[in-house]
Design a protein around this motif. Structure first.
Motif, PDB file in Angstrom:
ATOM      1  N   GLY A 198      30.508   8.108 -18.298  1.00  0.00           N
ATOM      2  CA  GLY A 198      31.183   8.949 -17.319  1.00  0.00           C
ATOM      3  C   GLY A 198      30.327   9.982 -16.621  1.00  0.00           C
ATOM      4  O   GLY A 198      30.797  10.650 -15.707  1.00  0.00           O
ATOM      5  N   LEU A 199      29.058  10.146 -17.041  1.00  0.00           N
ATOM      6  CA  LEU A 199      28.240  11.239 -16.509  1.00  0.00           C
ATOM      7  C   LEU A 199      27.198  10.749 -15.510  1.00  0.00           C
ATOM      8  O   LEU A 199      26.599   9.689 -15.696  1.00  0.00           O
ATOM      9  N   VAL A 200      26.978  11.552 -14.458  1.00  0.00           N
ATOM     10  CA  VAL A 200      25.835  11.374 -13.566  1.00  0.00           C
ATOM     11  C   VAL A 200      25.185  12.743 -13.385  1.00  0.00           C
ATOM     12  O   VAL A 200      25.834  13.695 -12.946  1.00  0.00           O
ATOM     13  N   GLU A 201      23.907  12.849 -13.774  1.00  0.00           N
ATOM     14  CA  GLU A 201      23.158  14.082 -13.551  1.00  0.00           C
ATOM     15  C   GLU A 201      22.545  14.023 -12.146  1.00  0.00           C
ATOM     16  O   GLU A 201      21.849  13.057 -11.818  1.00  0.00           O
ATOM     17  N   ILE A 202      22.813  15.017 -11.337  1.00  0.00           N
ATOM     18  CA  ILE A 202      22.217  15.114 -10.001  1.00  0.00           C
ATOM     19  C   ILE A 202      21.087  16.130 -10.081  1.00  0.00           C
ATOM     20  O   ILE A 202      21.308  17.288 -10.469  1.00  0.00           O
ATOM     21  N   ILE A 203      19.890  15.691  -9.750  1.00  0.00           N
ATOM     22  CA  ILE A 203      18.706  16.522  -9.966  1.00  0.00           C
ATOM     23  C   ILE A 203      18.179  17.046  -8.635  1.00  0.00           C
ATOM     24  O   ILE A 203      17.796  16.279  -7.754  1.00  0.00           O
ATOM     25  N   ARG A 204      18.147  18.354  -8.533  1.00  0.00           N
ATOM     26  CA  ARG A 204      17.658  19.005  -7.325  1.00  0.00           C
ATOM     27  C   ARG A 204      16.192  19.412  -7.495  1.00  0.00           C
ATOM     28  O   ARG A 204      15.742  19.668  -8.616  1.00  0.00           O
ATOM     29  N   THR A 205      15.474  19.476  -6.409  1.00  0.00           N
ATOM     30  CA  THR A 205      14.130  20.055  -6.417  1.00  0.00           C
ATOM     31  C   THR A 205      14.210  21.413  -5.730  1.00  0.00           C
ATOM     32  O   THR A 205      15.280  21.829  -5.263  1.00  0.00           O
ATOM     33  N   VAL A 206      13.086  22.091  -5.602  1.00  0.00           N
ATOM     34  CA  VAL A 206      13.101  23.424  -4.975  1.00  0.00           C
ATOM     35  C   VAL A 206      13.341  23.322  -3.478  1.00  0.00           C
ATOM     36  O   VAL A 206      13.643  24.338  -2.831  1.00  0.00           O
ATOM     37  N   VAL A 207      13.227  22.110  -2.898  1.00  0.00           N
ATOM     38  CA  VAL A 207      13.436  21.974  -1.447  1.00  0.00           C
ATOM     39  C   VAL A 207      14.661  21.138  -1.092  1.00  0.00           C
ATOM     40  O   VAL A 207      14.921  20.872   0.071  1.00  0.00           O
ATOM     41  N   THR A 208      15.437  20.728  -2.083  1.00  0.00           N
ATOM     42  CA  THR A 208      16.604  19.893  -1.800  1.00  0.00           C
ATOM     43  C   THR A 208      17.613  20.632  -0.928  1.00  0.00           C
ATOM     44  O   THR A 208      17.971  21.786  -1.201  1.00  0.00           O
ATOM     45  N   ASP A 209      18.083  19.967   0.103  1.00  0.00           N
ATOM     46  CA  ASP A 209      19.104  20.512   0.995  1.00  0.00           C
ATOM     47  C   ASP A 209      20.422  20.633   0.221  1.00  0.00           C
ATOM     48  O   ASP A 209      20.915  19.647  -0.329  1.00  0.00           O
ATOM     49  N   PRO A 210      21.033  21.819   0.162  1.00  0.00           N
ATOM     50  CA  PRO A 210      22.309  21.979  -0.555  1.00  0.00           C
ATOM     51  C   PRO A 210      23.389  21.019  -0.070  1.00  0.00           C
ATOM     52  O   PRO A 210      24.250  20.592  -0.850  1.00  0.00           O
ATOM     53  N   ALA A 211      23.349  20.658   1.206  1.00  0.00           N
ATOM     54  CA  ALA A 211      24.348  19.719   1.732  1.00  0.00           C
ATOM     55  C   ALA A 211      24.201  18.347   1.085  1.00  0.00           C
ATOM     56  O   ALA A 211      25.195  17.631   0.893  1.00  0.00           O
ATOM     57  N   VAL A 212      22.961  17.981   0.740  1.00  0.00           N
ATOM     58  CA  VAL A 212      22.717  16.700   0.069  1.00  0.00           C
ATOM     59  C   VAL A 212      23.368  16.711  -1.308  1.00  0.00           C
ATOM     60  O   VAL A 212      24.012  15.734  -1.728  1.00  0.00           O
ATOM     61  N   LEU A 213      23.230  17.814  -2.026  1.00  0.00           N
ATOM     62  CA  LEU A 213      23.855  17.929  -3.349  1.00  0.00           C
ATOM     63  C   LEU A 213      25.376  17.825  -3.235  1.00  0.00           C
ATOM     64  O   LEU A 213      26.020  17.133  -4.033  1.00  0.00           O
TER      65      LEU A 213
ATOM     66  N   MET B 258      30.315  14.777  -4.207  1.00  0.00           N
ATOM     67  CA  MET B 258      31.547  14.187  -3.699  1.00  0.00           C
ATOM     68  C   MET B 258      31.592  12.689  -4.009  1.00  0.00           C
ATOM     69  O   MET B 258      32.620  12.152  -4.428  1.00  0.00           O
ATOM     70  N   LEU B 259      30.459  11.998  -3.822  1.00  0.00           N
ATOM     71  CA  LEU B 259      30.410  10.562  -4.090  1.00  0.00           C
ATOM     72  C   LEU B 259      30.650  10.269  -5.568  1.00  0.00           C
ATOM     73  O   LEU B 259      31.419   9.368  -5.920  1.00  0.00           O
ATOM     74  N   VAL B 260      29.995  11.036  -6.442  1.00  0.00           N
ATOM     75  CA  VAL B 260      30.143  10.829  -7.893  1.00  0.00           C
ATOM     76  C   VAL B 260      31.601  11.015  -8.299  1.00  0.00           C
ATOM     77  O   VAL B 260      32.149  10.241  -9.100  1.00  0.00           O
ATOM     78  N   THR B 261      32.254  12.027  -7.746  1.00  0.00           N
ATOM     79  CA  THR B 261      33.668  12.251  -8.045  1.00  0.00           C
ATOM     80  C   THR B 261      34.522  11.099  -7.534  1.00  0.00           C
ATOM     81  O   THR B 261      35.450  10.641  -8.213  1.00  0.00           O
ATOM     82  N   LYS B 262      34.201  10.604  -6.336  1.00  0.00           N
ATOM     83  CA  LYS B 262      34.964   9.514  -5.731  1.00  0.00           C
ATOM     84  C   LYS B 262      34.939   8.255  -6.580  1.00  0.00           C
ATOM     85  O   LYS B 262      35.926   7.523  -6.665  1.00  0.00           O
ATOM     86  N   VAL B 263      33.792   7.980  -7.238  1.00  0.00           N
ATOM     87  CA  VAL B 263      33.682   6.752  -8.050  1.00  0.00           C
ATOM     88  C   VAL B 263      34.163   6.973  -9.478  1.00  0.00           C
ATOM     89  O   VAL B 263      33.986   6.111 -10.343  1.00  0.00           O
ATOM     90  N   GLY B 264      34.786   8.138  -9.745  1.00  0.00           N
ATOM     91  CA  GLY B 264      35.400   8.378 -11.049  1.00  0.00           C
ATOM     92  C   GLY B 264      34.470   8.878 -12.127  1.00  0.00           C
ATOM     93  O   GLY B 264      34.784   8.806 -13.316  1.00  0.00           O
ATOM     94  N   LYS B 265      33.327   9.431 -11.734  1.00  0.00           N
ATOM     95  CA  LYS B 265      32.382   9.964 -12.711  1.00  0.00           C
ATOM     96  C   LYS B 265      32.359  11.486 -12.647  1.00  0.00           C
ATOM     97  O   LYS B 265      32.882  12.103 -11.718  1.00  0.00           O
TER      98      LYS B 265
END
Length: 621
Positions: free
Chosen positions: A151-166, A171-178
């Protein structure tokens, strides 16, 4: 505004990639799958077919839904097919050179707005993102295997990751039931960084001949509620994969606790990789089978354990004893020493643990003598006992007659001399070594010859209690878990001086009480606390480094590793003061730098934030 991904590319349809593709397609998302060649493509689609057929056979998916799912998967060998996707998930094998090459190709193929997610369990997302022209739109997604189940997906950000990407990925992870948790880019992320330190510690425990593989695994299942013991879990993960993850984490953290145990490397070198090869810490009926064929039960003879403990000649000894043949008592348990007769058990103490032991012993048919310091304490224990038995009657676990019989077997006293006729005396007083030593000296003076003296300590040296008496051969540790009426585990801890028949006796008493006894050497923390509390301390270190928050860490361990409680939730229940005391004991015993108490834990205890009992710990209660 968050994107709604109607079509997602998945590059690499191995076990993990195929699982991700299946999850996305089940959620109604079109998937563009890409493999290296026709052979690997057929294998990847076969993974999805096998998984969905099994889901249909178990009633979790209808045939119509399965057919519709396959209708949403468009797979081939042309990487340019993913160019029209606004999100592409890379799931090629865990080799940084291969991932770099794929990401470079995707970077050249896809429009600048496309999000590229790399699925990795331990590689640096920052390093992979830096090899592209869009580092702000490259993110890590660590799906857990098997992806359709976990049930888990870890989303890993870097120091330059766009917050909108996260936000889009969450949203996608929630949509697929994780369940999604977001963490920074550090080797092992959340779950693996905490899990694999614990698993490595279990291998070191086995390697040190400290306890058998069966007892280590049983201790963590029955003592902590884990779905699998650490060694069986390593066999499931794959010892080669575990070695690579630990090695990767160690090269980043330089923490000795993550340096792969030599025994792990030996097994990998020997090609004994766990279930997938049919042999690892255990031996299985066949490759990829879950049926263990060389398990050693607590009643087996020592000779049956000596050749099968870890599946190799080197590791075999690990399954037969702890510190030495007699020191750990493994020779005792498996040598057939006859137990001493036990009819009457004395219990010293009036706390929750003492009350639970009294109830368990009396319900099991033993006569029990309770010793308290005054009539008020005796009344308090009686009240606890009656309340617990009434609850058991209400739940249909015992009858009214059994309740009455249990109460009739318990008598109380304020005079320690009443214990003169007891066959087994269990001390369950405060966790203070000087108090316990003084009490054992008193018990020694009144107990009959041949009586067994047991301490319920969870971390103090049993030998210290034993040497306070004139009969150290009759002293043993019995670490019951709280609440004793519910918890099935009892750690049996002989010292280097404990007689064989004493160990055999307390093992028999624990079994007669319906418990699962495990045997371990007299070393700080025994099995459960020695594995559990460094893990809790690691979680606090992760929090104080601002790597992830309390909720994310707890969620990762509950959803990703199926632990009944997250580390902070558990620490609040145990008590932060108790947690700190045990961590300090482990550090003083082993002098392992990684065991040094996290400063944040010490600060919270100094502030009086002790967990649930003070209504404030890592959370507000």
């Amino acid at each position: 505004m968050a994107q709604d991904f109607a079509k997602v590319g998945v590059v690499g349809l191995g076990t993990m990639g195929a699982g991700i593709a299946e999850v996305l397609a089940r959620a109604g998302i079109d998937v563009v799958g890409v493999e290296l060649n026709d052979e690997t493509l057929a294998r990847g689609l076969g993974h999805i077919r096998h998984s969905t057929d099994r889901a249909v056979s178990r009633g979790k998916l209808t045939e119509a839904d399965r057919d519709a799912l396959f209708g949403r998967i468009h797979a081939g060998t042309d990487l340019s097919a993913v160019a029209a996707c606004r999100l592409v998930v890379e799931a090629v094998p865990e080799r940084i050179e291969d991932k770099r090459a794929v990401l470079a190709e995707l970077d050249a193929l896809c429009p600048s707005g496309t999000i590229i997610a790399t699925n990795t369990s331990s590689l640096s997302i920052t390093e992979l993102a830096a090899g592209t022209s869009r580092p702000s739109r490259v993110v890590g997604t660590h799906w857990f295997n098997p992806a359709p189940v976990m049930g888990l997906v870890e989303i890993i950000r870097t120091v330059v990751t766009d917050p909108a990407v996260l936000a889009d990925l969450e949203m996608l992870v929630t949509k697929v039931g994780k369940t999604a948790v977001v963490a920074g880019d550090r080797a092992g992320f959340i779950a693996n960084a905490l899990l694999f330190g614990y698993l490595n510690n279990a291998v070191r425990m086995l390697e040190a001949h400290y306890a058998t593989r069966e007892d280590i695994d049983a201790a963590m299942r029955f003592g902590c509620g884990h779905p699998m013991g650490p060694l069986a879990l390593l066999d499931l993960i794959g010892l080669d994969a575990a070695y690579e993850i630990l090695d990767s984490i160690y090269h980043t953290s330089r923490d000795h606790l993550h340096a792969p145990a030599p025994l792990l490397k030996q097994l990998v070198t020997a090609g004994m990789l766990g279930r997938k090869t049919g042999r690892g810490f255990y031996t299985y009926a066949a490759p990829d089978s879950s049926e263990i064929v060389d398990a050693v039960t607590s009643d087996s003879v020592m000779s049956s354990a000596s050749g099968t403990a870890a599946g190799t000649g080197t590791a075999a000894a690990s399954g037969t004893a702890a510190a030495s043949g007699t020191a750990a008592g493994t020779g005792t348990r498996r040598s057939g020493a006859p137990p001493r007769p036990v009819r009457t058990i004395g219990v010293i103490g009036t706390g929750t643990m003492a009350s639970g032991i009294i109830e368990v012993a009396a319900r099991s048919g033993y006569d029990v003598v309770l010793r308290a310091r005054g009539q008020a304490k005796i009344a308090d224990v009686r009240k606890k006992l009656e309340w617990s038995l009434d609850k058991a009657v209400a739940k249909g676990r015992i009858t009214l007659d059994e309740r009455a019989a249990t109460l009739a077997r318990v008598r109380a006293t304020t005079d320690l001399a009443t214990f003169a006729d007891c066959d087994l005396i269990i001390e369950a007083v405060v966790e203070d070594l000087e108090v316990k030593r003084a009490l054992f000296a008193e018990i020694d003076a009144i107990a009959r010859p041949g009586a067994i003296l047991a301490t319920t300590t969870s971390s103090l040296p049993v030998i210290e209690c034993a040497t306070a008496t004139s009969r150290p051969q009759d002293v043993v540790g019995m670490h019951w878990f709280n609440p004793a009426q519910v918890m099935r585990l009892v750690e049996i801890v002989p010292t280097v001086l404990t007689a064989d028949d004493v160990t055999a006796t307390v093992l028999e008493v624990a079994r007669a009480a319906g418990k699962h006894p495990v045997l371990c050497a007299d070393r700080a923390g025994f099995i459960v606390n020695a594995l559990l509390f460094p893990y809790l301390n690691d979680a606090v270190r992760m929090l104080e480094a601002h790597y992830a928050d309390v909720e994310a860490i707890d969620t990762a361990m509950k959803v990703g590793c199926a632990h009944p409680m997250g580390p902070f939730e558990l620490a609040d229940v145990v008590g932060l003061d108790v947690t700190l005391a045990i961590v300090r004991t482990l550090y003083l015993e082993f002098r392992e730098p990684g065991y040094a108490p996290a400063p944040l834990l010490e600060h919270l205890v100094k502030a009086g934030y002790l967990g649930r009992k003070t209504r404030r710990g890592f959370r507000v209660h």
